[in-house]
Design a protein around this motif. Sequence first.
Motif, PDB file in Angstrom:
ATOM      1  N   ASP A   1     -10.261   0.527  10.725  1.00  0.00           N
ATOM      2  CA  ASP A   1      -9.471   0.406  11.960  1.00  0.00           C
ATOM      3  C   ASP A   1      -8.064   0.936  11.728  1.00  0.00           C
ATOM      4  O   ASP A   1      -7.229   0.267  11.112  1.00  0.00           O
ATOM      5  N   PRO A   2      -7.772   2.137  12.226  1.00  0.00           N
ATOM      6  CA  PRO A   2      -6.430   2.698  12.042  1.00  0.00           C
ATOM      7  C   PRO A   2      -5.424   2.202  13.077  1.00  0.00           C
ATOM      8  O   PRO A   2      -4.333   2.762  13.186  1.00  0.00           O
ATOM      9  N   GLY A   3      -5.753   1.130  13.795  1.00  0.00           N
ATOM     10  CA  GLY A   3      -4.833   0.604  14.794  1.00  0.00           C
ATOM     11  C   GLY A   3      -4.495   1.665  15.814  1.00  0.00           C
ATOM     12  O   GLY A   3      -5.376   2.392  16.293  1.00  0.00           O
ATOM     13  N   SER A   4      -3.225   1.782  16.114  1.00  0.00           N
ATOM     14  CA  SER A   4      -2.805   2.761  17.123  1.00  0.00           C
ATOM     15  C   SER A   4      -2.587   4.142  16.509  1.00  0.00           C
ATOM     16  O   SER A   4      -2.104   5.051  17.180  1.00  0.00           O
ATOM     17  N   GLY A   5      -2.925   4.292  15.230  1.00  0.00           N
ATOM     18  CA  GLY A   5      -2.872   5.616  14.620  1.00  0.00           C
ATOM     19  C   GLY A   5      -1.510   6.006  14.085  1.00  0.00           C
ATOM     20  O   GLY A   5      -1.240   7.193  13.906  1.00  0.00           O
ATOM     21  N   GLU A   6      -0.678   5.007  13.773  1.00  0.00           N
ATOM     22  CA  GLU A   6       0.664   5.322  13.258  1.00  0.00           C
ATOM     23  C   GLU A   6       0.664   5.693  11.780  1.00  0.00           C
ATOM     24  O   GLU A   6       1.624   6.297  11.294  1.00  0.00           O
ATOM     25  N   GLY A   7      -0.394   5.286  11.067  1.00  0.00           N
ATOM     26  CA  GLY A   7      -0.382   5.465   9.617  1.00  0.00           C
ATOM     27  C   GLY A   7      -1.219   6.643   9.151  1.00  0.00           C
ATOM     28  O   GLY A   7      -1.929   7.277   9.930  1.00  0.00           O
ATOM     29  N   SER A   8      -1.139   6.903   7.852  1.00  0.00           N
ATOM     30  CA  SER A   8      -1.966   7.925   7.207  1.00  0.00           C
ATOM     31  C   SER A   8      -2.972   7.223   6.304  1.00  0.00           C
ATOM     32  O   SER A   8      -2.655   6.208   5.689  1.00  0.00           O
ATOM     33  N   PRO A   9      -4.193   7.787   6.185  1.00  0.00           N
ATOM     34  CA  PRO A   9      -5.186   7.148   5.318  1.00  0.00           C
ATOM     35  C   PRO A   9      -4.779   7.263   3.858  1.00  0.00           C
ATOM     36  O   PRO A   9      -4.301   8.299   3.409  1.00  0.00           O
ATOM     37  N   VAL A  10      -4.972   6.173   3.111  1.00  0.00           N
ATOM     38  CA  VAL A  10      -4.527   6.085   1.721  1.00  0.00           C
ATOM     39  C   VAL A  10      -5.649   5.510   0.865  1.00  0.00           C
ATOM     40  O   VAL A  10      -6.263   4.515   1.237  1.00  0.00           O
ATOM     41  N   LEU A  11      -5.913   6.153  -0.269  1.00  0.00           N
ATOM     42  CA  LEU A  11      -6.800   5.584  -1.289  1.00  0.00           C
ATOM     43  C   LEU A  11      -5.934   5.268  -2.508  1.00  0.00           C
ATOM     44  O   LEU A  11      -5.186   6.130  -2.972  1.00  0.00           O
ATOM     45  N   ALA A  12      -6.045   4.041  -3.013  1.00  0.00           N
ATOM     46  CA  ALA A  12      -5.292   3.676  -4.214  1.00  0.00           C
ATOM     47  C   ALA A  12      -6.204   2.868  -5.130  1.00  0.00           C
ATOM     48  O   ALA A  12      -7.235   2.339  -4.693  1.00  0.00           O
ATOM     49  N   VAL A  13      -5.843   2.808  -6.404  1.00  0.00           N
ATOM     50  CA  VAL A  13      -6.568   1.964  -7.359  1.00  0.00           C
ATOM     51  C   VAL A  13      -5.628   0.854  -7.801  1.00  0.00           C
ATOM     52  O   VAL A  13      -4.483   1.122  -8.198  1.00  0.00           O
ATOM     53  N   TYR A  14      -6.091  -0.383  -7.689  1.00  0.00           N
ATOM     54  CA  TYR A  14      -5.315  -1.550  -8.129  1.00  0.00           C
ATOM     55  C   TYR A  14      -5.892  -2.048  -9.449  1.00  0.00           C
ATOM     56  O   TYR A  14      -7.106  -2.201  -9.574  1.00  0.00           O
ATOM     57  N   ARG A  15      -5.014  -2.292 -10.413  1.00  0.00           N
ATOM     58  CA  ARG A  15      -5.414  -2.963 -11.654  1.00  0.00           C
ATOM     59  C   ARG A  15      -4.852  -4.374 -11.595  1.00  0.00           C
ATOM     60  O   ARG A  15      -3.639  -4.582 -11.724  1.00  0.00           O
ATOM     61  N   ALA A  16      -5.727  -5.347 -11.369  1.00  0.00           N
ATOM     62  CA  ALA A  16      -5.289  -6.725 -11.124  1.00  0.00           C
ATOM     63  C   ALA A  16      -5.460  -7.565 -12.380  1.00  0.00           C
ATOM     64  O   ALA A  16      -6.476  -7.476 -13.078  1.00  0.00           O
ATOM     65  N   ARG A  17      -4.447  -8.379 -12.661  1.00  0.00           N
ATOM     66  CA  ARG A  17      -4.502  -9.288 -13.810  1.00  0.00           C
ATOM     67  C   ARG A  17      -5.566 -10.350 -13.552  1.00  0.00           C
ATOM     68  O   ARG A  17      -5.660 -10.888 -12.448  1.00  0.00           O
ATOM     69  N   GLY A  18      -6.371 -10.634 -14.550  1.00  0.00           N
ATOM     70  CA  GLY A  18      -7.417 -11.640 -14.394  1.00  0.00           C
ATOM     71  C   GLY A  18      -6.831 -13.037 -14.279  1.00  0.00           C
ATOM     72  O   GLY A  18      -5.884 -13.379 -14.996  1.00  0.00           O
ATOM     73  N   GLU A  19      -7.373 -13.827 -13.371  1.00  0.00           N
ATOM     74  CA  GLU A  19      -6.936 -15.215 -13.185  1.00  0.00           C
ATOM     75  C   GLU A  19      -8.152 -16.117 -13.424  1.00  0.00           C
ATOM     76  O   GLU A  19      -9.288 -15.655 -13.461  1.00  0.00           O
ATOM     77  N   GLU A  20      -7.885 -17.379 -13.565  1.00  0.00           N
ATOM     78  CA  GLU A  20      -8.969 -18.347 -13.749  1.00  0.00           C
ATOM     79  C   GLU A  20      -8.945 -19.355 -12.609  1.00  0.00           C
ATOM     80  O   GLU A  20      -7.881 -19.648 -12.061  1.00  0.00           O
ATOM     81  N   LEU A  21     -10.104 -19.870 -12.271  1.00  0.00           N
ATOM     82  CA  LEU A  21     -10.187 -20.971 -11.307  1.00  0.00           C
ATOM     83  C   LEU A  21     -10.214 -22.296 -12.061  1.00  0.00           C
ATOM     84  O   LEU A  21     -10.816 -22.348 -13.129  1.00  0.00           O
ATOM     85  N   PRO A  22      -9.606 -23.358 -11.555  1.00  0.00           N
ATOM     86  CA  PRO A  22      -8.868 -23.398 -10.293  1.00  0.00           C
ATOM     87  C   PRO A  22      -7.564 -22.608 -10.376  1.00  0.00           C
ATOM     88  O   PRO A  22      -6.973 -22.490 -11.444  1.00  0.00           O
ATOM     89  N   CYS A  23      -7.132 -22.045  -9.231  1.00  0.00           N
ATOM     90  CA  CYS A  23      -5.838 -21.358  -9.209  1.00  0.00           C
ATOM     91  C   CYS A  23      -5.072 -21.728  -7.941  1.00  0.00           C
ATOM     92  O   CYS A  23      -5.658 -22.148  -6.936  1.00  0.00           O
ATOM     93  N   ARG A  24      -3.750 -21.608  -8.020  1.00  0.00           N
ATOM     94  CA  ARG A  24      -2.883 -21.927  -6.889  1.00  0.00           C
ATOM     95  C   ARG A  24      -2.535 -20.642  -6.153  1.00  0.00           C
ATOM     96  O   ARG A  24      -2.234 -19.628  -6.774  1.00  0.00           O
ATOM     97  N   LEU A  25      -2.566 -20.697  -4.845  1.00  0.00           N
ATOM     98  CA  LEU A  25      -2.221 -19.545  -4.024  1.00  0.00           C
ATOM     99  C   LEU A  25      -0.929 -19.818  -3.284  1.00  0.00           C
ATOM    100  O   LEU A  25      -0.836 -20.800  -2.544  1.00  0.00           O
ATOM    101  N   ALA A  26       0.050 -18.948  -3.490  1.00  0.00           N
ATOM    102  CA  ALA A  26       1.352 -19.163  -2.854  1.00  0.00           C
ATOM    103  C   ALA A  26       1.702 -18.038  -1.881  1.00  0.00           C
ATOM    104  O   ALA A  26       2.750 -18.086  -1.242  1.00  0.00           O
ATOM    105  N   THR A  27       0.832 -17.021  -1.770  1.00  0.00           N
ATOM    106  CA  THR A  27       1.162 -15.849  -0.957  1.00  0.00           C
ATOM    107  C   THR A  27      -0.030 -15.427  -0.097  1.00  0.00           C
ATOM    108  O   THR A  27      -1.162 -15.353  -0.585  1.00  0.00           O
ATOM    109  N   PHE A  28       0.247 -15.163   1.174  1.00  0.00           N
ATOM    110  CA  PHE A  28      -0.732 -14.530   2.067  1.00  0.00           C
ATOM    111  C   PHE A  28      -0.099 -13.270   2.641  1.00  0.00           C
ATOM    112  O   PHE A  28       1.129 -13.165   2.753  1.00  0.00           O
TER     113      PHE A  28
END
Lengths: 172, 172
Positions: free
Chosen positions: B46-73
């Motif tokens: 869904d490009p919404g109203s078409g204001e943006g450009s399509p982007v492909l990126a690769v994320y390297r995410a640090r491994g976490e363990e459960l249980p974990c606390r979430l402070a950001t949405f």
Amino acid sequence: MQILKVKRLTPLAFAPFGEVLAFDPERSRLVNDGRALRSDTDARLDPGSGEGSPVLAVYRARGEELPCRLATFERHPLSSQAFVALSAERFLIVVAPHGTSSLPDLSRCEAFVGHRGEGVNYARNIWHAPITALGADGDFLMFMWESGCSEDCILHHPSDPLLVLGLEQAQA
Amino acid sequence: MQILKVKRLTPLAFAPFGEVLAFDPERSRLVNDGRALRSDTDARLDPGSGEGSPVLAVYRARGEELPCRLATFERHPLSSQAFVALSAERFLIVVAPHGTSSLPDLSRCEAFVGHRGEGVNYARNIWHAPITALGADGDFLMFMWESGCSEDCILHHPSDPLLVLGLEQAQA
């Protein structure tokens, strides 16, 4: 029969045909409160004149072995096309520029081997062989724009199939 | 502190928030001269109203363990956002619908665990936690449209962090 020797997949070697998609620590930045590195690819995702809709699909490709014969090329006049190896350990990429008579210029054909976690983005109208897993069967993520019409994919079957040699065979 | 128990990632359970991206033999068809199966996802890119450009990126995410606390949405008003696990063996997805006052409705928050080769496409404006690898560090492919302005990503830090329990902890 034309014989092609595979090369390692590098951004520079692949540049005439599109972009390599991979994590690149040299061009990454911290995101997500410092818990991830984001590496932007330079993929030129190209919806052409905008006739198609964006599509994500997963391909499960039968594993092949090198040397292998290539009898089919395809190009996409309406869109670039990206493939990223999800479970395929190694995969074969064969590309050729658009030549005269709307056919691939097989004299400038190149073959590359990519590895899991890597991908390629074929520029619009670049001829390429269907995505090919090497060794075991493998899954690939595919992204492009499609219109649902026959212009989405143009096929060509060279009268003389190409033979692609692996690195070992090329060095022998 | 609100406690969330993870669920298995299924298309039905995730439907209120977007689509699951995975190879589905039930909805695949032969392509490439019979040498591959193509499984189209139902991702509503869904490009919404078409204001943006399509982007492909690769994320390297640090491994976490459960249980974990979430402070950001976060949410993306201009675009859907897709993540597919390239090398991450398991990953955590936490989502919440858009509530009143432009904040996530955390009373309807859900947590899921996905596996390598799977992905999700967050619908535009669905609140979600930053992508999180579970166990070892992991790579993800990301696709969205971006405009380069602050509207690309809206952050929210709940006053009371959420605690996410693993399947084993949830069953204990």
